[in-house]
Design an enzyme around this catalytic site. Structure first.
Site, PDB file in Angstrom:
ATOM      1  N   ASN A 107       0.894  -1.117   0.070  1.00 25.92           N
ATOM      2  CA  ASN A 107       0.081  -0.038   0.007  1.00 25.92           C
ATOM      3  C   ASN A 107       0.911   1.183   0.203  1.00 25.92           C
ATOM      4  O   ASN A 107       1.953   1.174   0.397  1.00 25.92           O
ATOM      5  CB  ASN A 107      -0.983  -0.020   1.433  1.00 25.92           C
ATOM      6  CG  ASN A 107      -2.093   0.938   1.341  1.00 25.92           C
ATOM      7  OD1 ASN A 107      -2.347   1.504   0.411  1.00 25.92           O
ATOM      8  ND2 ASN A 107      -1.724   1.795   2.677  1.00 25.92           N
ATOM      9  N   HIS A 109       1.126   4.936   1.489  1.00 32.76           N
ATOM     10  CA  HIS A 109       0.258   6.039   2.520  1.00 32.76           C
ATOM     11  C   HIS A 109       1.119   7.319   2.396  1.00 32.76           C
ATOM     12  O   HIS A 109       2.034   7.461   2.432  1.00 32.76           O
ATOM     13  CB  HIS A 109       0.353   5.078   3.811  1.00 32.76           C
ATOM     14  CG  HIS A 109      -0.267   5.941   4.938  1.00 32.76           C
ATOM     15  ND1 HIS A 109      -1.527   6.118   4.795  1.00 32.76           N
ATOM     16  CD2 HIS A 109       0.234   7.027   5.781  1.00 32.76           C
ATOM     17  CE1 HIS A 109      -1.938   6.884   5.870  1.00 32.76           C
ATOM     18  NE2 HIS A 109      -0.910   7.361   6.535  1.00 32.76           N
TER      19      HIS A 109
HETATM   20  C1  GRF Z   1      -2.731   8.932  -2.254  1.00 33.26           C
HETATM   21  O1  GRF Z   1      -2.378  10.235  -1.664  1.00 33.26           O
HETATM   22  C2  GRF Z   1      -2.316   7.595  -1.652  1.00 33.26           C
HETATM   23  O2  GRF Z   1      -1.137   7.986  -0.729  1.00 33.26           O
HETATM   24  C3  GRF Z   1      -3.542   7.249  -0.751  1.00 33.26           C
HETATM   25  O3  GRF Z   1      -4.669   7.785  -1.561  1.00 33.26           O
HETATM   26  C4  GRF Z   1      -4.123   8.703  -2.073  1.00 33.26           C
HETATM   27  C5  GRF Z   1      -4.811   8.078  -3.645  1.00 33.26           C
HETATM   28  O4  GRF Z   1      -4.350   9.042  -4.809  1.00 33.26           O
HETATM   29  N1  GRF Z   1      -3.513   6.019  -0.092  1.00 33.26           N
HETATM   30  P1  GRF Z   1      -4.569   8.526  -6.469  1.00 33.26           P
HETATM   31  O5  GRF Z   1      -5.821   7.838  -6.244  1.00 33.26           O
HETATM   32  O6  GRF Z   1      -3.559   7.515  -6.424  1.00 33.26           O
HETATM   33  O7  GRF Z   1      -4.478   9.763  -7.138  1.00 33.26           O
END
Ligand code: GRF
Length: 201
Positions: A107, A109
């Site tokens: 994942n 984050h």
């Molecule tokens: C990102 O900030 C990621 O870190 C978090 O959710 C957001 C997703 O953004 N888990 P995207 O859909 O990839 O633009």
């Protein structure tokens, strides 16, 4: 060749950075399908631009969480998925899911874990007044945002920042470290030493 799948729920900017790198040959794998928990996610349009099959399984439309996860597990088994990449996937996977899927799950984050796990991390870090924030790629375990850390990258918080400017600098780093982690895993360069992840480059 390993098979990976990317799970999304929204905008899909991390998905795009992964697919751009994949297309450029930065790492080699097959991507049999992308899973979205939301048919309105912009990431669905991105995936289609790359001609990748998109499976939409919306937990709100399923009878139960069990049913929702069961459908996902079936897809994972059917396509022999070795690695799941959660890229803005807004669903928490249950114990049962981890029992039924034994491949890797990672994942991205938007904070330097273990600081600011959970939602709205960038805003909480900003309001807390941290001087450095960043992003983390980690293995997914049953503990939310608590799995072993694979890569982190830091962003210096400026006095002139707003939540938005900080968030967008963090996002730019996310777009680099997530594809990098995928590459390291696919190339077998990750060594696990308990909770510590060592990288054999
Ligand atoms: C990102 O900030 C990621 O870190 C978090 O959710 C957001 C997703 O953004 N888990 P995207 O859909 O990839 O633009």
């Amino acid at each position: 060749m390993k098979n990976i799948s990317i799970f999304i729920s929204g905008r899909g900017s991390n998905l795009k950075s992964i697919l751009d790198k994949w297309k450029s040959g930065y790492f080699k794998c097959s991507i049999p399908f992308i899973l979205s928990s939301n048919d309105k996610a912009y990431g669905v349009i991105i995936a289609k631009k790359f001609w990748i099959d998109v499976q939409i399984i919306d937990p709100k439309l399923e009878k139960s969480k069990d049913e929702f996860e069961h459908k996902i597990i079936d897809l994972l088994k059917k396509h022999n998925i070795d690695l799941i990449v959660l890229a803005g996937f807004m669903v928490v996977l249950s114990k049962n899911f981890f029992k039924n899927y034994k491949g890797d799950i990672i994942n991205i984050h938007p904070s330097l874990l273990p600081a600011f796990p959970g939602l709205n991390s960038q805003k909480r870090a900003y309001e807390y007044g941290v001087k450095v924030s960043g992003c983390t790629v980690h293995y997914v375990t049953e503990e939310i945002d608590g799995g072993p850390i694979i890569i982190q990258d830091a962003v210096v918080c400026k006095d002139s920042d707003s939540v938005d400017t900080l968030t967008s600098r963090i996002l730019r780093k996310e777009h680099t470290i997530l594809p990098k982690a995928i590459k390291l895993i696919l190339e077998g360069k990750i060594v696990r030493d308990g909770r510590r992840i060592l990288i054999n480059e």
